[in-house]
Design a protein around this motif. Structure first.
Motif, PDB file in Angstrom:
ATOM      1  N   CYS A 132       0.836  -1.204   0.000  1.00  0.00           N
ATOM      2  CA  CYS A 132       0.000   0.000   0.000  1.00  0.00           C
ATOM      3  C   CYS A 132       0.867   1.247   0.000  1.00  0.00           C
ATOM      4  CB  CYS A 132      -0.905   0.030   1.228  1.00  0.00           C
ATOM      5  SG  CYS A 132      -0.005   0.143   2.796  1.00  0.00           S
ATOM      6  N   ILE A 133       0.219   2.386  -0.258  1.00  0.00           N
ATOM      7  CA  ILE A 133       0.809   3.674   0.107  1.00  0.00           C
ATOM      8  C   ILE A 133       0.623   3.804   1.613  1.00  0.00           C
ATOM      9  CG2 ILE A 133       0.720   6.177  -0.158  1.00  0.00           C
ATOM     10  CD1 ILE A 133      -0.487   5.752  -2.930  1.00  0.00           C
ATOM     11  N   SER A 134       1.710   3.828   2.317  1.00  0.00           N
ATOM     12  CA  SER A 134       1.675   3.815   3.772  1.00  0.00           C
ATOM     13  C   SER A 134       1.574   5.210   4.371  1.00  0.00           C
ATOM     14  CB  SER A 134       2.942   3.136   4.306  1.00  0.00           C
ATOM     15  OG  SER A 134       3.033   3.211   5.696  1.00  0.00           O
ATOM     16  N   GLU A 135       2.209   6.187   3.715  1.00  0.00           N
ATOM     17  CA  GLU A 135       2.253   7.546   4.258  1.00  0.00           C
ATOM     18  C   GLU A 135       2.172   8.565   3.133  1.00  0.00           C
ATOM     19  OE1 GLU A 135       5.947   8.058   6.280  1.00  0.00           O
ATOM     20  OE2 GLU A 135       5.636   6.386   7.679  1.00  0.00           O
ATOM     21  N   VAL A 136       1.569   9.706   3.452  1.00  0.00           N
ATOM     22  CA  VAL A 136       1.638  10.876   2.576  1.00  0.00           C
ATOM     23  C   VAL A 136       1.955  12.073   3.451  1.00  0.00           C
ATOM     24  CG1 VAL A 136      -0.888  11.163   2.700  1.00  0.00           C
ATOM     25  CG2 VAL A 136       0.427  12.327   0.903  1.00  0.00           C
ATOM     26  N   GLY A 137       2.898  12.891   2.997  1.00  0.00           N
ATOM     27  CA  GLY A 137       3.274  14.074   3.744  1.00  0.00           C
ATOM     28  C   GLY A 137       2.380  15.253   3.413  1.00  0.00           C
ATOM     29  N   LEU A 138       1.914  15.949   4.443  1.00  0.00           N
ATOM     30  CA  LEU A 138       0.994  17.066   4.269  1.00  0.00           C
ATOM     31  C   LEU A 138       1.504  18.255   5.079  1.00  0.00           C
ATOM     32  CD1 LEU A 138      -2.353  15.089   4.689  1.00  0.00           C
ATOM     33  CD2 LEU A 138      -1.293  15.816   2.538  1.00  0.00           C
ATOM     34  N   PRO A 139       1.997  19.301   4.421  1.00  0.00           N
ATOM     35  CA  PRO A 139       2.485  20.465   5.152  1.00  0.00           C
ATOM     36  C   PRO A 139       1.339  21.277   5.757  1.00  0.00           C
ATOM     37  CG  PRO A 139       2.567  20.882   2.802  1.00  0.00           C
ATOM     38  CD  PRO A 139       2.175  19.444   2.969  1.00  0.00           C
ATOM     39  N   ALA A 140       1.650  21.966   6.825  1.00  0.00           N
ATOM     40  CA  ALA A 140       0.666  22.813   7.501  1.00  0.00           C
ATOM     41  C   ALA A 140       1.362  24.064   8.027  1.00  0.00           C
ATOM     42  CB  ALA A 140       0.012  22.059   8.654  1.00  0.00           C
ATOM     43  N   LEU A 141       0.631  25.158   8.042  1.00  0.00           N
ATOM     44  CA  LEU A 141       1.167  26.395   8.610  1.00  0.00           C
ATOM     45  C   LEU A 141       1.225  26.298  10.130  1.00  0.00           C
ATOM     46  CD1 LEU A 141      -0.658  28.971   6.318  1.00  0.00           C
ATOM     47  CD2 LEU A 141       1.645  28.018   6.071  1.00  0.00           C
ATOM     48  N   GLY A 212      -9.213  19.912   4.262  1.00  0.00           N
ATOM     49  CA  GLY A 212      -8.181  20.371   3.348  1.00  0.00           C
ATOM     50  C   GLY A 212      -7.472  21.592   3.876  1.00  0.00           C
ATOM     51  N   ASP A 213      -6.450  21.976   3.155  1.00  0.00           N
ATOM     52  CA  ASP A 213      -5.716  23.200   3.448  1.00  0.00           C
ATOM     53  C   ASP A 213      -5.694  24.019   2.168  1.00  0.00           C
ATOM     54  OD1 ASP A 213      -3.585  25.134   3.773  1.00  0.00           O
ATOM     55  OD2 ASP A 213      -2.942  24.004   5.526  1.00  0.00           O
ATOM     56  N   ALA A 214      -6.565  25.023   2.104  1.00  0.00           N
ATOM     57  CA  ALA A 214      -6.696  25.820   0.884  1.00  0.00           C
ATOM     58  C   ALA A 214      -5.415  26.571   0.571  1.00  0.00           C
ATOM     59  CB  ALA A 214      -7.865  26.790   1.028  1.00  0.00           C
ATOM     60  N   ALA A 215      -4.719  27.018   1.599  1.00  0.00           N
ATOM     61  CA  ALA A 215      -3.507  27.794   1.381  1.00  0.00           C
ATOM     62  C   ALA A 215      -2.398  26.942   0.769  1.00  0.00           C
ATOM     63  CB  ALA A 215      -3.033  28.406   2.700  1.00  0.00           C
ATOM     64  N   LEU A 216      -2.305  25.696   1.191  1.00  0.00           N
ATOM     65  CA  LEU A 216      -1.241  24.804   0.720  1.00  0.00           C
ATOM     66  C   LEU A 216      -1.718  23.801  -0.318  1.00  0.00           C
ATOM     67  CD1 LEU A 216       0.601  24.333   4.122  1.00  0.00           C
ATOM     68  CD2 LEU A 216       1.211  25.823   2.221  1.00  0.00           C
ATOM     69  N   GLY A 217      -3.026  23.795  -0.613  1.00  0.00           N
ATOM     70  CA  GLY A 217      -3.537  23.144  -1.809  1.00  0.00           C
ATOM     71  C   GLY A 217      -3.836  21.676  -1.748  1.00  0.00           C
ATOM     72  N   TRP A 218      -3.958  21.060  -0.549  1.00  0.00           N
ATOM     73  CA  TRP A 218      -4.245  19.624  -0.501  1.00  0.00           C
ATOM     74  C   TRP A 218      -5.608  19.370   0.117  1.00  0.00           C
ATOM     75  CZ3 TRP A 218      -4.942  18.102   4.511  1.00  0.00           C
ATOM     76  CH2 TRP A 218      -4.236  18.765   5.515  1.00  0.00           C
ATOM     77  N   GLN A 219      -6.173  18.183  -0.205  1.00  0.00           N
ATOM     78  CA  GLN A 219      -7.511  17.822   0.253  1.00  0.00           C
ATOM     79  C   GLN A 219      -7.568  16.350   0.665  1.00  0.00           C
ATOM     80  OE1 GLN A 219     -10.123  18.702  -3.030  1.00  0.00           O
ATOM     81  NE2 GLN A 219     -10.244  20.894  -2.521  1.00  0.00           N
TER      82      GLN A 219
END
Length: 223
Positions: A132-141, A212-219
């Motif tokens: 599987c895809i085990s991890e995805v990195g998601l930045p946050a302010l 999601g994070d609209a500023a950083l573009g992920w959902q």
């Protein structure tokens, strides 16, 4: 929690798909890559930045030595500042991993979690053994604020003790790696995190939630 589907913007879907097919021996169909129960869908990035995206793939823990030899024949491992290229994580992680660089500067990782089932396979490793895809990195302010949103909206708890810069959310089957947008990725500490345009569909949790994070573009969306 399971990462069932991940939409990834890339500079050239065709060439990135060929990398996953020929180098990592994964099943591809046009712009889609199958990784066990996960699907990685590639789309043109357009004006979005590429690079700085972190993905980890699970391999069975009893196949990690074979998987390491397999990867060393086709990619160069990333190293930390002390020259280490194999990482053993204790505590709640109970895992070991190696990192390598993919197309568009992807920070990729093979990780073996010892609490997950072993494999019946022996001999030379094949990319199809990734589960599987085990991890995805998601930045946050603000990691703390995003951690609270993930807990409240998706019902996910921290996998290990969070810090102001790092909060892994989920379990052995799947993790959202919430990181400070100014924190460079382990182990090389070169690339800043990027997830602009990434869309993730999650399974194994309460369905119908979105975040999601609209500023950083992920959902994120649970199904």
């Amino acid at each position: 929690m399971r990462i069932q589907h991940l939409l990834l913007p890339v500079s050239d879907p065709g060439s990135v798909a060929r990398y996953f097919s020929t180098v990592l021996e994964l099943d591809t169909d046009a712009d889609q890559v199958r990784i066990g129960w996960s699907t990685l869908q590639l789309e043109p990035a357009g004006d979005r930045p590429v690079g700085g995206v972190h993905l980890a793939f699970t391999v069975p823990h009893n196949r990690f030595v074979a998987a390491t030899a397999w990867l060393d024949a086709r990619a160069q491992r990333q190293r930390d500042a002390e020259g280490r290229e194999h990482f053993d994580f204790g505590g709640s992680w109970d895992a070991e991993s190696i990192y390598f660089t993919g197309p568009d500067g992807l920070i990729l990782e093979l990780i073996a979690r010892r609490r997950l089932p072993a494999s019946a396979r022996t001999g030379i490793f094949h990319g199809s053994e990734m589960t599987c895809i085990s991890e995805v990195g998601l930045p946050a302010l603000s990691v703390e604020a995003m951690q609270a949103q993930v807990e409240a909206t998706l019902g996910l708890a921290p996998f290990s003790t969070p810090t102001p810069h790092f909060a892994p959310m989920g379990d052995d089957e799947g993790l959202l790696i919430i990181v400070d947008a100014t924190r460079r990725w382990f182990p090389e500490q070169r690339a800043l995190p990027n997830a602009d345009g990434i869309q993730v569909h999650l399974g194994g949790i309460t369905p119908g939630a979105t975040l999601g994070d609209a500023a950083l573009g992920w959902q994120l969306r649970s199904e």
